[in-house]
Design an enzyme around this catalytic site. Structure first.
Site, short mmCIF file in Angstrom:
data_model
loop_
_atom_site.label_atom_id
_atom_site.label_comp_id
_atom_site.label_asym_id
_atom_site.label_seq_id
_atom_site.Cartn_x
_atom_site.Cartn_y
_atom_site.Cartn_z
N ASN A 73 26.76 59.71 31.54
CA ASN A 73 27.54 59.81 30.59
C ASN A 73 27.78 61.17 30.03
O ASN A 73 26.80 61.82 30.36
CB ASN A 73 27.10 58.68 29.19
CG ASN A 73 26.78 57.43 29.83
OD1 ASN A 73 27.75 56.71 30.18
ND2 ASN A 73 25.43 57.06 29.72
N HIS A 80 25.09 67.23 12.60
CA HIS A 80 24.33 66.67 11.35
C HIS A 80 24.72 65.18 11.27
O HIS A 80 25.78 64.85 10.46
CB HIS A 80 24.73 67.44 10.00
CG HIS A 80 24.28 68.95 10.07
ND1 HIS A 80 22.88 69.35 9.69
CD2 HIS A 80 24.79 70.07 10.35
CE1 HIS A 80 22.91 70.73 9.99
NE2 HIS A 80 23.98 71.16 10.56
N HIS A 84 17.93 64.01 12.27
CA HIS A 84 18.40 65.21 12.77
C HIS A 84 17.90 66.15 11.94
O HIS A 84 17.20 65.97 10.72
CB HIS A 84 19.94 65.54 12.66
CG HIS A 84 20.73 65.73 11.05
ND1 HIS A 84 20.97 64.73 10.37
CD2 HIS A 84 21.14 66.76 10.41
CE1 HIS A 84 21.29 64.85 9.22
NE2 HIS A 84 21.18 66.43 9.31
N ASP A 86 18.07 69.80 9.74
CA ASP A 86 18.79 71.00 9.38
C ASP A 86 18.06 72.38 9.60
O ASP A 86 16.90 72.38 9.12
CB ASP A 86 18.74 70.64 7.76
CG ASP A 86 20.03 69.86 7.43
OD1 ASP A 86 20.53 69.27 8.23
OD2 ASP A 86 20.33 69.96 6.14
N HIS A 90 21.72 76.48 8.28
CA HIS A 90 22.63 75.69 7.83
C HIS A 90 23.05 76.06 6.47
O HIS A 90 24.59 75.89 5.94
CB HIS A 90 22.10 74.01 7.65
CG HIS A 90 23.18 73.21 7.56
ND1 HIS A 90 24.49 72.90 7.68
CD2 HIS A 90 22.90 71.83 6.62
CE1 HIS A 90 24.93 71.80 7.56
NE2 HIS A 90 24.01 71.08 6.71
N HIS A 218 19.03 72.32 -0.57
CA HIS A 218 19.01 73.07 0.73
C HIS A 218 18.98 74.43 0.64
O HIS A 218 18.41 74.99 1.18
CB HIS A 218 20.55 72.64 1.41
CG HIS A 218 20.71 71.29 1.89
ND1 HIS A 218 21.02 70.26 1.09
CD2 HIS A 218 20.74 70.72 3.10
CE1 HIS A 218 21.09 69.01 1.79
NE2 HIS A 218 21.17 69.43 3.01
#
Lengths: 269, 269
Positions: A73, A80, A84, A86, A90, A218
């Site tokens: 495939n 994100h 996952h 970061d 980011h 963040h």
């Protein structure tokens, strides 16, 4: 001194033989592995502004002209989504991209802070310094090099977007309807100033809560090259401390993040 | 017996104290980490019949309306390219897909078989049972649960397709021009019959050599649920035995393989 001889024999026999040197394999056999990763599929959770999430396209599946079975495939994914990484870049220009994070930063002993009682009736809960204080009162100061995982209980909703994200709608407008708990920016600032942690992880879609507009948690953590792990699975299987986390992201050159396979080793009782 | 007393004292003092229980973190600090993964970029090596390999598309990169920096990408990749997992279902119907391989199968002590002297003037070399025999003569029988990595020396060509694959051409016709070494099907059969291994890995694009038409090594090993790791990097950094491998693939539901982050822990001398 003759009367002490038996005691000396006891001391000599009772002490450990210089143990045969243990291998890592032998050490690890005393524990079990827990997968903290959701699989990637059409059900994988992405931020609402991603019109397409994970997409798997069959290249081939069946008997070949050569007579043998073959399947292959190709896939598409925003960086994100699902379980996952970061990478700091980011939200922090010039900081580590996914391929540049040193392995040591992604491997370490986990601290698991449970705030389920705070989120039960409050999807907008932001984890505070008080939650850390309570954890430390019971478990001791967060050690240098800890990977701090926050257990809000949100994992039970995954992958039901309406409950997990707060909305099943797609598109930019839907981002205003996001409701899930995460880390208060004041706590991020406190951790940076007072503890030496390697990374943070949450069992929700983001390290900032759903209603955040400026993603301050963040911004703060990534400016310090402290990566984040989002949509971490199975946090219920981890003890408050003592688990060891291996968080291995796809090594995307200059990536701002990407699929993360995160597992934990927990010693058997 | 009085004259033996000093010897007994020496025995009593020289023996180990019952050691404080060691944590995994403490154990791991005695070694170092080696990344056995190439990064994913436009240079990543794929089979020639993939018109498009890895593709990273910028979703956003720069200052947002909110005044903070933000970067995010989406990516496309065939499952089989770069450092990647072959799940058994790639060539064996009904066997494990990428998401179904138990973690234990992907974690284990490595055996590194070096065949560089055989490949120097022979890009079509197929690793034989004799190569295993030679390794075992020096290092002992391959233990149960080994992850067997084959070092052909091909890593030095990566990502130069002309040398690494044997051709830089793309398209179905180019597959006839593939030249690189890998595992002879007879060796695959021998390993299945005589040793209990968890997985195999190669520092070339495939566990079958470039000129293979029927991919028999794939067929044999995957029918036994023994996964393969391809395009494994930095095998030169591993000892013949004693390294411990953590091979964590992207968890693609029903995937026939996918990006693999593979690392090794090696004890410091």
């Amino acid at each position: 001194m003759k009367q002490y001889l038996p005691f000396l024999f006891i001391i000599a026999l009772g002490c450990n033989q210089p143990a045969e040197k243990q291998t890592l394999s032998q050490f690890l056999s005393k524990g079990k592995w827990i997968d903290l990763s959701y699989d990637f599929s059409s059900e994988t959770i992405y931020w609402p502004n991603n019109p397409v999430g994970f997409k798997l396209d069959t290249q081939f599946n069946g008997k070949t002209a050569g007579g043998y079975y073959y399947s292959s495939n190709a896939f598409f994914s925003p960086e994100h989504g699902g379980t996952h990484l970061d990478a700091p870049v980011h939200f922090a220009e010039g900081k580590w991209s996914a391929d540049k994070i040193p392995l040591e930063q992604l491997l370490g002993e986990a601290v698991v802070i449970d705030v389920k009682t705070k989120t039960t009736n409050n999807a907008d809960y932001q984890i505070t310094v008080d939650d850390i204080t309570a954890w430390e009162k019971e478990n001791g100061t967060i050690h240098d090099g800890a990977i701090v995982l926050f257990r809000t209980g949100w994992g039970k909703f995954y992958p039901d977007a309406a409950n997990y994200l707060g909305t099943a709608e797609k598109g930019e407008a839907a981002t205003a309807k996001l409701h899930f708990p995460a880390i208060h920016p004041e706590l991020a600032a406190w951790l940076i100033k007072n503890r030496k942690i390697k990374a943070v992880g949450v069992d929700t879609p983001s390290i900032d809560y759903g209603q955040s507009k400026d993603f301050k948690t963040h911004q703060l953590l990534y400016a310090e090259n402290i990566p984040g792990f989002e949509n971490v699975a199975n946090l219920d299987s981890l003890p408050a401390k003592g688990a060891y986390v291996f968080a291995l992201p796809m090594k995307i050159k200059a990536g701002s993040g990407g699929p993360l396979r995160i597992i934990a080793w927990v010693e058997k009782p």
